[in-house]
Write an enzyme that holds these catalytic residues in place. Structure first.
Site, mmCIF file in Angstrom:
data_model
loop_
_atom_site.group_PDB
_atom_site.id
_atom_site.type_symbol
_atom_site.label_atom_id
_atom_site.label_comp_id
_atom_site.label_asym_id
_atom_site.label_seq_id
_atom_site.Cartn_x
_atom_site.Cartn_y
_atom_site.Cartn_z
ATOM 1 N N GLU A 205 -4.375 51.269 17.143
ATOM 2 C CA GLU A 205 -4.563 52.743 16.541
ATOM 3 C C GLU A 205 -5.710 53.368 16.752
ATOM 4 O OE1 GLU A 205 -3.388 51.925 12.420
ATOM 5 O OE2 GLU A 205 -1.218 51.373 13.082
ATOM 6 N N GLU A 322 4.615 48.250 16.922
ATOM 7 C CA GLU A 322 4.171 47.973 15.456
ATOM 8 C C GLU A 322 5.037 49.006 14.637
ATOM 9 O OE1 GLU A 322 0.535 47.120 13.810
ATOM 10 O OE2 GLU A 322 1.031 48.416 12.059
#
Length: 543
Positions: A205, A322
């Site tokens: 991220e 994810e």
């Protein structure tokens, strides 16, 4: 008196007739009809054989959200690898793709054999990025994990620390290039020990605006090239080499486009994260999950990423690295309960349509969105949904459309266990049963007669399942998933009316279908999920 009696009887009969007609009307409005149309000419997507994936994270027990601490001992550093249910849950997939990573992976150090420095645990500190100090993975723990994954049949993708060597600027962005020295030591140790890693993923991220901090697409591409060179060097002479993945972040069209372009073929899989339901504390999660329009909006990042990859003419493929639906650890009794299966399976279906190769669920265990209960390890409802998908839905994705209520979601693949078709139907309506007929374009139907012990082939342009007397003898397998007592927040799921429970030895229950005549409609009950395996159907896309 006789007239009064006659009028009373007449009134009674009128009341009975009125009540009966109202009852019939009441019953009829709770049953609707629809049809699903499947194109059998060609496939529209092609997924990995091991499309289903689940994650294991680094969060320690002290990780809390909105006053709830839901991670327990589910971290890679403290997970009980001797638990029988955990072992059997992974083994049931044979294999299950497992992605190791998460927010804290960019704060993980790797302690090599002989290192003299202490190997600290993650310690809560709200003044630091992500709210924790750096943590450490010892090689003894890495050995334990690899032995467990090998024995349980997991295919491992490991997320590397992508912030190593960088500094955080005043504007919050990460400055400098990636220091690959620690990653190189870990990868080399892993290869020398003979541990099989399917892929090495760079960072978590840090794409776009990032979470906590970010790295520019150009720099990230340069670092990805460095990782690919590293993998090629260390695995030189190996028959199979791990793939390189990145960035493991939220989709940003401009960032992702530049990243793919600048990676110069070094990136085998581009990974995005999905949390499109908002924060776990949101009280409207169930409303969103049951809203067809809201679910439809979830296709946008799959479509956009597919377009980027097509235009780039790159060999890079798309993954969901994810997906927990609701960020900050999910919501207890929603993202770990039966209702979440509507969102999860719909995501699997949509992702497949846009050629996403792998979909990693956050998490296998940990938080409020695990496939397994964090404390007891007992499977939550979505575990069984994932297992049924894995066993029934093949690699070729078929174009599917539903005519009727907008509360039915439909997806079809070539079957994994036969040359037929598997259909997935999801009913978001809590009141109406839908009787579904199936229309399959460009079909060869093979009918097996149990009486004559012979096989008859019938070639038709279209084959209707509903009310077709010519295929009465054919059978299909159905798997109906419903919540215990009809409670969407239940963590117990029924398969064809029978509770799915692990036994005292931690053995995962068998998933047995019921058989139906091919000519009868598929009855999709309110708030239910149905997998339908049609082994006697033959279409060009599946042969």
């Amino acid at each position: 008196m006789g007239l009064f009696f006659s009028l009373s009887v007449l009134l009674f009969l009128l009341l009975v007739l009125c009540f009966s007609s109202n009852m019939i009307h009441s019953l009829s409005v709770n049953v609707t009809e629809g049809s699903v149309s499947i194109s059998g000419t060609t496939s529209i997507g092609f997924i990995d054989e091991d499309f289903i994936c689940a994650t294991l994270d680094w969060w320690p027990p002290e990780k809390c959200d909105y006053g709830s601490c839901s991670w327990g001992n589910a971290s890679l550093l403290n997970l009980d690898l001797n638990n029988k249910i955990l072992f059997n849950a992974i083994k049931a997939f044979s294999p299950l793709k497992v992605r190791l990573g998460g927010t804290l992976q960019d704060k993980v150090m790797y302690q090599m054999i002989g290192d003299q420095e202490t190997c600290p645990n993650f310690t809560k500190n709200s003044s630091l990025m992500f709210g924790f100090t750096n943590g450490c993975l010892t090689m003894s723990r890495w050995d334990q994990l690899n032995i467990f994954f090998k024995n349980s049949g997991a295919k491992v993708v490991f997320g590397l620390n992508a912030l190593s060597g960088r500094t955080i600027g005043l504007d919050g962005t990460a400055i400098g290039s990636w220091d690959s020295s620690e990653a190189e030591a870990l990868i080399r140790y892993t290869a020398n020990k003979g541990y099989i890693i399917s892929g090495w993923e760079l960072g978590n991220e840090l794409s776009g605006t990032g979470i906590g901090t970010s790295v520019t697409a150009q720099q990230y591409a340069s670092d990805t090239i460095s990782l690919e060179n590293l993998v090629q060097k260390i695995y030189a002479g190996f028959q199979e080499k791990p793939i390189v993945l990145g960035p493991g972040g939220f989709f940003d069209a401009n960032w992702f486009n530049e990243y793919v372009t600048e990676s110069l073929g070094s990136l085998q899989a581009i990974t995005q994260h999905i949390y499109n339901l908002g924060p776990g504390v949101d009280d409207h999660l169930v409303e969103k999950i049951l809203d067809p329009s809201y679910l439809d909006g979830g296709s946008q990042p799959f479509r956009d990423l597919q377009n980027i990859l097509k235009k780039s003419r790159s060999s890079t493929v798309a993954w969901v690295g994810e997906a927990g639906g609701a960020y900050n650890s999910g919501h207890n009794l929603v993202t770990n309960a039966f209702v979440f299966g509507f969102w999860y399976l719909d995501q699997l279906g949509m992702a497949s349509m846009y050629d996403t190769k792998t979909y990693c669920r956050q998490t296998l265990i940990g938080g409020n969105y695990g496939l397994l209960n964090t404390t007891t390890f007992v499977p939550n409802p979505d575990y069984y949904s994932a297992l049924l998908w894995h066993r029934l839905m093949g690699r070729h994705v078929l174009s599917t459309s539903f005519m009727g209520t907008n509360k039915i979601r439909s997806y079809a693949h070539c079957s994994k266990t036969s040359t037929g078709i598997t259909l997935l139907l999801i009913n978001l309506d809590g009141f109406k049963t839908t009787n579904v007929g199936v229309i399959i374009g460009n079909t060869t139907t093979i009918i097996t007669s149990t009486q004559q012990n012979a096989t008859q082939k019938q070639r038709t342009k279209f084959s209707k399942m509903l009310r077709n007397p010519r295929i009465d003898e054919a059978q299909r397998d159905e798997y109906h998933l419903t919540a215990k007592d009809g409670d969407l927040h239940s963590q117990i799921v029924l398969l064809n009316g029978i509770e799915l429970l692990v036994n005292s030895s931690g053995v995962i229950p068998s998933l047995e279908p019921i058989q139906k005549n091919f000519s009868s409609p598929i009855m999709v009950a309110p708030f239910s999920i149905v997998f339908v395996h049609m082994p006697t159907i033959r279409v060009p896309a599946c042969t």
